[in-house]
Design a protein around this motif. Structure first.
Motif, PDB file in Angstrom:
ATOM      1  N   ASN A   1      35.935  10.339  62.663  1.00 52.41           N
ATOM      2  CA  ASN A   1      36.198  11.153  61.649  1.00 52.41           C
ATOM      3  C   ASN A   1      36.169  12.554  62.012  1.00 52.41           C
ATOM      4  OD1 ASN A   1      36.754   9.050  59.674  1.00 52.41           O
ATOM      5  ND2 ASN A   1      34.567   8.802  59.861  1.00 52.41           N
ATOM      6  N   GLY A   2      36.330  13.073  63.260  1.00 52.75           N
ATOM      7  CA  GLY A   2      36.344  14.231  63.669  1.00 52.75           C
ATOM      8  C   GLY A   2      35.159  14.820  64.027  1.00 52.75           C
ATOM      9  N   GLU A   3      34.118  14.023  64.463  1.00 56.39           N
ATOM     10  CA  GLU A   3      32.665  14.125  64.826  1.00 56.39           C
ATOM     11  C   GLU A   3      32.691  14.407  66.222  1.00 56.39           C
ATOM     12  OE1 GLU A   3      32.141  10.213  62.627  1.00 56.39           O
ATOM     13  OE2 GLU A   3      33.536  11.090  64.123  1.00 56.39           O
ATOM     14  N   GLU A   4      31.702  15.540  66.722  1.00 56.09           N
ATOM     15  CA  GLU A   4      31.624  15.906  67.884  1.00 56.09           C
ATOM     16  C   GLU A   4      30.912  14.886  68.778  1.00 56.09           C
ATOM     17  OE1 GLU A   4      32.728  18.789  69.266  1.00 56.09           O
ATOM     18  OE2 GLU A   4      33.464  19.250  67.271  1.00 56.09           O
ATOM     19  N   LEU A   5      31.077  15.105  69.978  1.00 57.34           N
ATOM     20  CA  LEU A   5      30.458  14.028  70.967  1.00 57.34           C
ATOM     21  C   LEU A   5      29.079  13.439  70.653  1.00 57.34           C
ATOM     22  CD1 LEU A   5      30.802  12.175  73.632  1.00 57.34           C
ATOM     23  CD2 LEU A   5      30.083  14.115  74.937  1.00 57.34           C
ATOM     24  N   ALA A   6      28.131  14.341  70.486  1.00 54.22           N
ATOM     25  CA  ALA A   6      26.647  14.076  70.153  1.00 54.22           C
ATOM     26  C   ALA A   6      26.926  13.046  68.913  1.00 54.22           C
ATOM     27  CB  ALA A   6      25.802  15.026  69.800  1.00 54.22           C
ATOM     28  N   GLU A   7      27.465  13.431  68.015  1.00 52.80           N
ATOM     29  CA  GLU A   7      27.501  12.727  66.565  1.00 52.80           C
ATOM     30  C   GLU A   7      27.900  11.406  66.846  1.00 52.80           C
ATOM     31  OE1 GLU A   7      28.115  15.579  62.821  1.00 52.80           O
ATOM     32  OE2 GLU A   7      29.554  15.954  64.609  1.00 52.80           O
ATOM     33  N   LEU A   8      29.267  11.169  67.768  1.00 51.30           N
ATOM     34  CA  LEU A   8      29.834  10.091  67.844  1.00 51.30           C
ATOM     35  C   LEU A   8      29.048   9.119  68.570  1.00 51.30           C
ATOM     36  CD1 LEU A   8      32.545   8.327  67.548  1.00 51.30           C
ATOM     37  CD2 LEU A   8      33.213   9.529  70.072  1.00 51.30           C
ATOM     38  N   GLU A   9      28.121   9.647  69.698  1.00 48.66           N
ATOM     39  CA  GLU A   9      27.363   8.801  70.537  1.00 48.66           C
ATOM     40  C   GLU A   9      26.177   8.262  69.492  1.00 48.66           C
ATOM     41  OE1 GLU A   9      25.889  11.621  73.233  1.00 48.66           O
ATOM     42  OE2 GLU A   9      27.031  11.049  74.655  1.00 48.66           O
ATOM     43  N   GLU A  10      25.877   9.000  68.719  1.00 41.76           N
ATOM     44  CA  GLU A  10      24.704   8.581  67.537  1.00 41.76           C
ATOM     45  C   GLU A  10      25.354   7.379  66.803  1.00 41.76           C
ATOM     46  OE1 GLU A  10      21.656  10.226  64.280  1.00 41.76           O
ATOM     47  OE2 GLU A  10      22.651  11.642  65.477  1.00 41.76           O
ATOM     48  N   LYS A  11      26.474   7.707  66.305  1.00 43.88           N
ATOM     49  CA  LYS A  11      27.296   6.712  65.501  1.00 43.88           C
ATOM     50  C   LYS A  11      27.429   5.389  66.128  1.00 43.88           C
ATOM     51  CE  LYS A  11      31.235   6.715  62.546  1.00 43.88           C
ATOM     52  NZ  LYS A  11      32.669   7.324  62.100  1.00 43.88           N
ATOM     53  N   ILE A  12      27.929   5.465  67.353  1.00 48.29           N
ATOM     54  CA  ILE A  12      27.963   4.113  68.323  1.00 48.29           C
ATOM     55  C   ILE A  12      26.516   3.473  68.448  1.00 48.29           C
ATOM     56  CG2 ILE A  12      28.844   3.615  70.551  1.00 48.29           C
ATOM     57  CD1 ILE A  12      31.344   5.565  70.394  1.00 48.29           C
ATOM     58  N   HIS A  13      25.708   4.084  68.891  1.00 53.93           N
ATOM     59  CA  HIS A  13      24.707   3.581  69.436  1.00 53.93           C
ATOM     60  C   HIS A  13      23.975   3.126  68.028  1.00 53.93           C
ATOM     61  CE1 HIS A  13      24.736   5.023  73.344  1.00 53.93           C
ATOM     62  NE2 HIS A  13      24.549   6.131  73.062  1.00 53.93           N
ATOM     63  N   SER A  14      24.098   3.324  66.969  1.00 57.49           N
ATOM     64  CA  SER A  14      23.430   3.035  65.696  1.00 57.49           C
ATOM     65  C   SER A  14      24.006   1.469  65.215  1.00 57.49           C
ATOM     66  CB  SER A  14      23.781   3.776  64.362  1.00 57.49           C
ATOM     67  OG  SER A  14      25.030   4.208  63.868  1.00 57.49           O
ATOM     68  N   ARG A  15      25.283   1.175  65.641  1.00 64.02           N
ATOM     69  CA  ARG A  15      26.037  -0.113  65.673  1.00 64.02           C
ATOM     70  C   ARG A  15      25.562  -0.924  66.596  1.00 64.02           C
ATOM     71  NH1 ARG A  15      31.006   1.079  62.614  1.00 64.02           N
ATOM     72  NH2 ARG A  15      30.275   3.060  61.378  1.00 64.02           N
ATOM     73  N   GLU A  16      25.438  -0.449  67.786  1.00 65.13           N
ATOM     74  CA  GLU A  16      24.964  -1.330  69.023  1.00 65.13           C
ATOM     75  C   GLU A  16      23.778  -2.397  68.623  1.00 65.13           C
ATOM     76  OE1 GLU A  16      26.411   1.080  72.974  1.00 65.13           O
ATOM     77  OE2 GLU A  16      24.301   1.405  72.079  1.00 65.13           O
ATOM     78  N   HIS A  17      22.983  -1.849  68.053  1.00 68.24           N
ATOM     79  CA  HIS A  17      21.740  -2.859  67.772  1.00 68.24           C
ATOM     80  C   HIS A  17      22.039  -4.112  66.820  1.00 68.24           C
ATOM     81  CE1 HIS A  17      19.287   0.979  68.057  1.00 68.24           C
ATOM     82  NE2 HIS A  17      19.632   0.829  69.331  1.00 68.24           N
TER      83      HIS A  17
END
Length: 224
Positions: free
Chosen positions: A189-205
């Protein structure tokens, strides 16, 4: 009743860093979300990582086994043939440590394990009937290997793709090309890299827990 009659599925975890996915597995086993299972050991290939403290806190034995520190190769070695031979020998020795242990795993989960396995590890482990699964922050067939999130972000910014994702998959010699176990698409949704990384890692668990639970179910059913 069936679970009470069966011994727990033996899981070995490998991690190289902070260990948040390892912690998710510890918590899920304790809560019964991964049914009738036990994490029997943690292997790390980097010193003093947080994963070790997580293992100690949960009473899980751990072992440090490193390519350089354990004498397989000299630090800074650049010769490609020597590096390949060292990695193969390290992999074979790691497989031997696992297979010669009194308590052998039925499942190995790579939870942030920063080392690509060769046939030296994968072949003897497969022959022993042990499954090996991995978590990768990309969709099947996209952005294999290191730097997957950064490469996906570049493709998103360039308009080449509109979503990325995560997957849990079986480990084979072709990096991140093993059969997927579970896959989840993640919208951008247009997030910058750091936000995208956080979003992805939050789903990995959640994905690594669900995938491990799925494979454990299959192992227990096959036993029965």
């Amino acid at each position: 009743m069936a679970d009470q009659q069966q011994s727990p599925c033996r899981i070995l975890v490998m991690a190289s860093g902070f260990g948040s996915n390892f912690q998710a597995l510890i918590d899920a086993v304790a809560a019964g979300r991964i049914r009738n299972s036990k994490i029997i050991r943690l292997f790390v290939n980097r010193k003093n990582v947080q994963s070790i403290k997580r293992a100690e806190g949960a009473g899980i034995p751990w072992e440090y086994f490193n390519l350089i520190s354990n004498g397989f190769i000299a630090k800074g070695e650049k010769d490609e043939q020597k590096v390949a031979e060292a990695r193969h020998n390290y992999d074979a020795a790691l497989a031997e440590r696992i297979l010669s242990a009194e308590e052998k795993p039925e499942l190995i989960v790579l939870a942030g394990w920063m080392h690509v396995f060769s046939s030296g590890f994968l072949e003897p482990v497969e022959k022993a009937g042990i499954r090996v699964i991995n978590l990768h922050p990309a969709l099947p067939g996209e952005f294999d290997g290191a730097g997957a999130i950064e490469r996906a972000y570049a493709a998103l910014k360039a308009g080449k793709i509109t979503r990325t994702g995560i997957m849990a998959h079986y480990v084979i010699q072709q990096v991140d090309r093993g059969a997927p176990i579970l896959v989840e698409e993640i919208e951008w949704n247009g997030e910058e890299l750091a936000e995208l990384e956080e979003k992805i890692h939050s789903r990995e668990h959640e994905l690594i827990v669900k995938a491990t639970a799925k494979v454990v179910d299959e192992i227990l059913e096959k036993r029965a």
